[in-house]
Every structure is written in C-alpha cells, then in structure tokens.
Design an enzyme around this catalytic site. Sequence first.
Site: not given
Length: 349
Positions: A105, A184, A264, A314-317
């Site tokens: 993003g 997406g 997410i 905020h640990i998605g990646s």
Amino acid sequence: MRCIIGNKVLYVAVLFCLSKIACAENMALKKVFIANPSVPRVAYNIFENFVEVITSSGYDRESIIKGLSGANVDALFWAGGVKLDKEILDTAGPQVKVVGTMSAGYNHIDTALLKAKGIVLGNTPRVLDDAVADVALLLAMSASRRYTEGRRHIEEGTWINFFNTQWMLGQDISGSTVGIVGLGNIGQAIAKRLKGFGVAKILYTGHREKPEGKELGAQFVNQDTLNRESDFIFLAAPLTNETNQMCNADFFSKMKKTGIIVNISRGQLIDQAALIKALKDGEIFAAGLDVMDPEPLNRDSELLKLSNVVLTPHIGSATNNTRNAMAELTAKNILRGLGGEEMFTPVKL
C-alpha cells in the site's frame, strides 16, 4: 545477487543498470536515504558499491527530517508509517527523483505531489501476499472460535472444567459463505486458502468482475448482497477515498448476527466506533483485526475490553522471509529508477 522476478534477462538488465550508476566515468555515487534503521540487511548488500546510503537514526518523523537535512539525497527508501509529504520532500531537496516504499500500500505517500515533481514510485506487491493471507485466516479462525474469550476464562479461573454442551460455542468456517472485499493479490491468496477449509461459497466485491474470480470459483456481487449472505467478511481493499470508513453502522446492520469481519488492509476502512457498538450490541458475532485506527492502538481502547475481538499489531507481513523479500525488491526498484530504467513494480501516478 538473487532476482525476485526470476528472469535471467532481467537479472542481466539489473546488473547493467547498476554498472551504469556506479561505473560511469567521473560520475559521483547517487545517495539513497533509508527512512528506517530496522530495514533488513539485504537492502544494504544490494546497494553496496553502487550508491551511498544514509540511514535515519530513528523511526519517527523528527529523526527522518533531521537525517534528510542537508543530505542532498537522490532517492528515498521509505519504510514505516510516517507520511511522505511536502515537508519531507522539501527537506530532501529538489534532486530527489526516486522513491521506493517497502509496502504494497502507498496511502501514506502523497502520490499527487510525487507526480507533480516528476518523482517515480515503486512498491512491493505480491511478495507479501501469502504472509498477509495467513494472518487473515488466523484471525478468522481465532475470532470464530472465541479465542480472546477463551484465553480470558483461563486467566481468570472461570474455565468450566466439566462437559457443558453449550459452553464456548463458535462458528464453523467449513460450509460457510465467505465474502471478500477487494479481490486483488491478497484477496486471491485468501480465497485460495479458503478452498482448503471446505467453504460452501466465496463472494467478492470490487469495481468490476475479474477473470481471477471465475478461476477461483468466486461470485461477483454487490456490497449489500455480500453483507447479507456472508458468514465471514474479509477486508482486502486498499485505503482510498471510496473505501475510507466504508464499514460503518449501516454496513454492520446488513451483516448476519453470526457474522465475523476480518481486516488485514488498513484500519481506516472501518468506522471503529460503529464496529465497537456492533460488537457490544451483538449486531455481529466477532471481529479479527490486524489493523486499527490509530496505530499503535491506544491502551485504553474499548476494543481491548471486548471478548469478541481478536487483535494482532499489524503483523501481516511480519515474517523474516517476507520482510527480506520486500527490502530486496524495494532496493532493486530504487536502483532501476536511479539508472533510468522502469522499476520492477512501478506505481502508476
């Protein structure tokens, strides 16, 4: 040096591009400013011998501005949540021509200003899809099986230790209808994982029907239909003027009382006050959130008091392999940009 794209022709092109930057006769090394001291070492290894690297002393805006003052850098390696705006670019100076953001993003970047200044931008799509999709399923399963509430029963000594057939009943993902807002790359990765859970139906919304949706056996519907029919709703759309606060009181009123929402994407997609009310009033069953507003979340937030919410910071990646891949791609995008070549993953401004 490994090339993420995996194409030998592109690999050679990268090396040629790098040699043009570093080896041109009488040409000084370009300067790259890394706006986060925790960026993985792989980025520095890629930059070595080709550009001069300056690193911010801290993660915060003040440290970044201090590090940029008088540095005369040619490119910005952007990582973290600090807004890249006019103040930052004015401090960096008019010689900046390239920005690489270590994220998929880019709502934290003033893209209109970059376009006006003729600055190219690259991001890191695709390399984080699997890691983020994994967290999406983690949140969905945890929220549906009342993870937070169960943990609190253990901590507070209220665990019912005999067989009570009605205690701590959750919702099944098997046989459920799942809605995905934004099909997406990440939305598609979520849909692929859902297949293994035996869901009955996958719905999705967006600006238009996608061929990938048909390949996944997903049905394109409008938002109201998705809300009304879905047992689980995954938010995987980018933050835009259109999606900002899209999940409001009206949105939640159209969901099932047994419905679960998972976010997410970005915290601002949800009207947080409306979500809290919907959770407290039993308007929806539960929520799983990797993103919130603000971040970091205030310690006195009502979300932390609710038992039907599962939160991750905020640990998605946040896996070693994913963050290394993101840093690698960002560095290569910047070198391509400095060499006058198209980035591997450019953002169209």
